[in-house]
Design a protein around this motif. Sequence first.
Motif, PDB file in Angstrom:
ATOM      1  N   MET A   1       0.829  -1.201   0.000  1.00 50.63           N
ATOM      2  CA  MET A   1       0.000   0.000   0.000  1.00 50.63           C
ATOM      3  C   MET A   1       0.865   1.253   0.000  1.00 50.63           C
ATOM      4  O   MET A   1       0.552   2.243   0.631  1.00 50.63           O
ATOM      5  N   ILE A   2       2.001   1.172  -0.712  1.00 50.54           N
ATOM      6  CA  ILE A   2       2.914   2.312  -0.822  1.00 50.54           C
ATOM      7  C   ILE A   2       3.059   2.618  -2.303  1.00 50.54           C
ATOM      8  O   ILE A   2       3.465   1.754  -3.074  1.00 50.54           O
ATOM      9  N   PRO A   3       2.718   3.829  -2.730  1.00 46.64           N
ATOM     10  CA  PRO A   3       2.802   4.132  -4.163  1.00 46.64           C
ATOM     11  C   PRO A   3       4.250   4.239  -4.637  1.00 46.64           C
ATOM     12  O   PRO A   3       5.159   4.465  -3.839  1.00 46.64           O
ATOM     13  N   GLU A   5       7.208   6.135  -7.170  1.00 43.98           N
ATOM     14  CA  GLU A   5       7.617   7.534  -7.219  1.00 43.98           C
ATOM     15  C   GLU A   5       6.878   8.268  -8.343  1.00 43.98           C
ATOM     16  O   GLU A   5       6.630   7.706  -9.401  1.00 43.98           O
ATOM     17  N   LEU A  43      -1.956   0.611  -4.481  1.00 47.59           N
ATOM     18  CA  LEU A  43      -1.928  -0.814  -4.826  1.00 47.59           C
ATOM     19  C   LEU A  43      -1.010  -1.070  -6.021  1.00 47.59           C
ATOM     20  O   LEU A  43      -0.862  -2.211  -6.453  1.00 47.59           O
ATOM     21  N   ARG A  44      -0.436  -0.027  -6.557  1.00 48.04           N
ATOM     22  CA  ARG A  44       0.434  -0.077  -7.748  1.00 48.04           C
ATOM     23  C   ARG A  44      -0.301  -0.643  -8.965  1.00 48.04           C
ATOM     24  O   ARG A  44       0.317  -1.230  -9.851  1.00 48.04           O
ATOM     25  N   GLY A 191     -20.216   3.663   2.120  1.00 51.70           N
ATOM     26  CA  GLY A 191     -18.893   3.653   1.516  1.00 51.70           C
ATOM     27  C   GLY A 191     -18.735   2.614   0.432  1.00 51.70           C
ATOM     28  O   GLY A 191     -17.750   2.627  -0.290  1.00 51.70           O
ATOM     29  N   ASP A 192     -19.706   1.713   0.328  1.00 53.15           N
ATOM     30  CA  ASP A 192     -19.574   0.663  -0.683  1.00 53.15           C
ATOM     31  C   ASP A 192     -20.112   1.159  -2.027  1.00 53.15           C
ATOM     32  O   ASP A 192     -20.955   2.046  -2.082  1.00 53.15           O
ATOM     33  N   TYR A 193     -19.604   0.540  -3.079  1.00 49.85           N
ATOM     34  CA  TYR A 193     -20.218   0.739  -4.380  1.00 49.85           C
ATOM     35  C   TYR A 193     -21.557   0.006  -4.405  1.00 49.85           C
ATOM     36  O   TYR A 193     -21.796  -0.897  -3.603  1.00 49.85           O
ATOM     37  N   GLY A 260     -18.142  -9.964  -4.344  1.00 49.43           N
ATOM     38  CA  GLY A 260     -18.572 -10.010  -2.948  1.00 49.43           C
ATOM     39  C   GLY A 260     -19.971  -9.458  -2.731  1.00 49.43           C
ATOM     40  O   GLY A 260     -20.598  -9.733  -1.709  1.00 49.43           O
TER      41      GLY A 260
END
Lengths: 288, 806
Positions: A1-3, A5, A43-44, A191-193, A260
Amino acid sequence: MIPGEFTYHRPSSVAEAVAILANHGDEARPLSGGHSLIPMMKLRMAAPEHLVDLGGIATLKGISEDGDTITIGAMTTQHELIASDLLSAKLPIIGETSRLIADPQIRYVGTLGGNVANGDPGNDMPALMQCLDASYVLTGPDGERQVAARAFYEAAYFTALAPEEILTSVRIPVPAAGHGYAYEKLKRKVGDYATAAAAIVLTMNGGTVSMCSVALTNVADTPLFASEAGQILTGSTLDAETIKRAVAAAEAITQPASDGRGPAEYRTKMAGIMVERALARAAERARS
Amino acid sequence: MNDMTPTREQREAALEGMGCKRKRVEDIRFTQGKGNYVDDLKLPGMLFGDFVRSPYAHAKVTKIDATEALKLPGVIAVLTAEDLKGVNLAWMPTLAGDVQMVLADGKVLYQNQEVAFVVAENRYIADDAIQLVEVEYEELPVLVDPFKSMDADAPVLRPDLEGKTEGAHGPRKHHNHIFTWEVGDKDETSRAFAEADVTIKEMISYHRTHPSPLETCQCVASMDKVNGELTVWGTFQAPHVIRTVASLLSTIPEHKIHVIAPDIGGGFGNKVGAYPGYICSIVASIVTGVPIKWVEDRMENLSTTSFARDYHMTAEIAAKNDGTVTGLKVHVLADHGGFDACADPSKWPAGFFNIVTGSYDFPTAHLEVDGVYTNKAPGGVAYRCSFRVTEAAYCIERAMDILAQKLGMDPADLRIKNFVKPEQFPYQSALGWEYDSGDYHTAMHKAMDTIGYRELRAEQKAKQEAFRRGETREIMGIGVSFFTEIVGAGPSKNCDILGVAMFDSAEIRVHPTGSVISRMGTKSQGQGHETTWAQIIATEIGIPAADIMVEEGNTDTAPYGLGTYGSRSTPVAGAAIALAARKIRNKAQMIAAHMLEVSEYDLDWDIDGFQVKGNPQARKSMKEIAWAAYHAPPPGMEPGLEAVSYYDPPNMTYPFGAYFCVMDIDVDTGVAKTRRFYALDDCGTRINPMIIEGQVHGGLTEAFAIAMGQEIRYDEIGNVMGASFMDFFIPTAVETPHWETDHTVTPSPHHPIGAKGVGESPNVGGVPAFSNAVNDAFQFLGSTHIQMPHDAWRLWQAAKNLGAHG
């Protein structure tokens, strides 16, 4: 969960923003509220090298009325849509839909432009814009062009928007005074779609429907304008048999994913139920 | 007495002792954002670790190439199983007697399994480097369905166990079999079934879910190579156990390991075990000599660290025509994932599942649990429950409803008929427990009266008729749940973790000026120990709770304890606290006698001090006595006023409760609405009613989530579905029902203050109440049992299958 650069840009005019996008092509992405793009970057699943933040462009905000058209700047937030007296009076379905998007914190930041431009089938505003027959104003290096919401969406995350273009505003024809409307959304939680959602705008003349427009959210890889369902209802007295046919027509165009929220079969049926319920509320609200 | 002298009531109130709705002292820092969590820790030179994880659920790992990753500026190291083998840590023991890979050793057994550990200067570089580590996999057939795990042709998941016919808990009968655990009298139970008027049998599944605390698992490991000392800060529910395990695994002497659990943002069982992230951080710090921080993200937490449940329970009840139960038979297929990493007391492979006879007087019972491996994440932790008690309570509470349906009896009446009677306590259950105390009838009747049970049944009947006439598309369900918990692990005669008996401890030091510091072997993750522990001490030694500091989580200063989970803190540490306090009071009595020049037998305890019998004006307050303890203790007496107590409980405690749920379900959408939820809890003596109420609200909200949709799903090739908050159901205030709480008080006879523990009751009792409400609603349409989770699409499908859509 880190984008990964990226270089961050914050232009102060549309021209400047378009120039940056044109410069970097596919490697640049405009950023509005960020509620879809930022998680995808974390999530890249998206890794733009240049992020062009539109938040510094004052001209992209605001709601105005010109004759029979209401124009909403792309960077207008969901909260501002809810707070607008003009929209409450002329296009109340927009506030009703906005209230069903996420939660107040997100609505303070999430924008109409981001919601409609991203091409995420889960977003609520695209179907609503199709229902209202809105047009999107797209600004690129060669100037402005308009694309109808009903012709904008090609597939999930694929739209008519070119990489060097920005969706700058949304133009909506004002429906007749006294029109009925409803946005019905079934979701698992705040918050859900949508599991399925339906937007309906109609006008009544005596006991007869003189115009009816139906669109569906998150039951295919694009929003769906249910033209046949609208046509079936137009001219009818909303008798049970006609409603049943319209619902079947709406269900027939769905192609939901099984996820889901439920299997495809369920989501198709829920699209039908949402149409039925939205229709009942819209009819009740319509002044003949 | 002059007007300024406080009354007894005022003195009592000033203590804010047991029974007081004292506000939580820890909330002062939490509500201001001033909590101190692991991820707040920043140490000079600290590096960050992160995992390369497997995209496959079952595959051979044929090659790991970190060349490109190591070229990235800021990347310090990439650890693999080969590196860990050098320090004998490629595998680690689990609490359940199995072994578990720390990093993939030749293969992976579940999606997102840890394959390599990247160490870099910051989290961004670490994540960039992860993308550059090249791993080659060779996919293997995937086993997801536990019911197929013991098929003859099922893939071999654990080649390391090949040929091992004996596991940690007895014989293994298949290459994917872990253990069989059998309790009770098989023959006697068979006889009961043979002679029964009525029997029922149902396979009741409790799906896979996850504790999902707000704060994920994380740690900082710091090796001081000069002094040979290791300090580990981490999200540990049991810091001392982590210290012992770290010492055993690393061979660093235990006194040179310092384990510190700072503030923890929720645990719910997720933070009991040891995870690869801890081991890798420690090894990386030993290698580099600098601190290493590891912080799990949400998807990693949901998909790898410790799921809960995945129990498939076939329950059978034998009964007479009048509803009297005569026998219970349960078989469980327990899906443990790739490794058996359950966090149960070591001798209990299925935890305390043998509480499955519940609140009912079964003359005989038989239980068999088979544990199996599948290509899913390991775990099976007690998610806000005491070791498989939630599963047991769900099993028996569903089964009793199914029996009621078959007999045509009201489910509440059936329960009342079979309750263990007040005069039967202490009660020996057919599966081996001794229930300490209970008054089930009083609790049940109070609950039924309060909620208006009979009226609700009448309303339900009318609604069913209206539904049949086509006047409504809504059906109504009334969920009854009467649970008996077993908590407070536990007595050393049957409970240990890796050989350490499950006692707990408290140390109390009274300062000369009459204030107190106290330390416990437990560790709050939100339970409010800093508040409640002080209340116990306040009542026991008469010093205001506000003058008592409670400290937990630092293994250098706290006495050895087994930590906080399984609702054990109040039953075990709470007793240690009371007993340590009583040691102090006994010494204080001797000091007071010396000060007042009377015999200690001539003194009475009076709220906050001692007074001479028959002469209440002659008294010494605890404050005065504390000063004397350091200033002028009686001749021959050691100065000072402090005590330590280690408490080995004589028995478990058995909290219970009556829960009722009233639900309306829209058959056209499957959307269920909880109209009312009433929870009566009996947790014995109540220390802080406000905290109890908060605990009940929290546990019920989790129960609601679990029953109505919270699930870790896998597709047929082992992809974990919904391991993010997009799909994993955490209800917001909008979805959460309104909770009505109530109580009765039946103290535990063997606990020093009579308290039983409450933290987990609402989860244990709540899930069956919701599920029974759903099942009750569908019953009149011909349904017997609908599996959880009861999310909208599944209820819609149930309605459709029952013909409710016309």
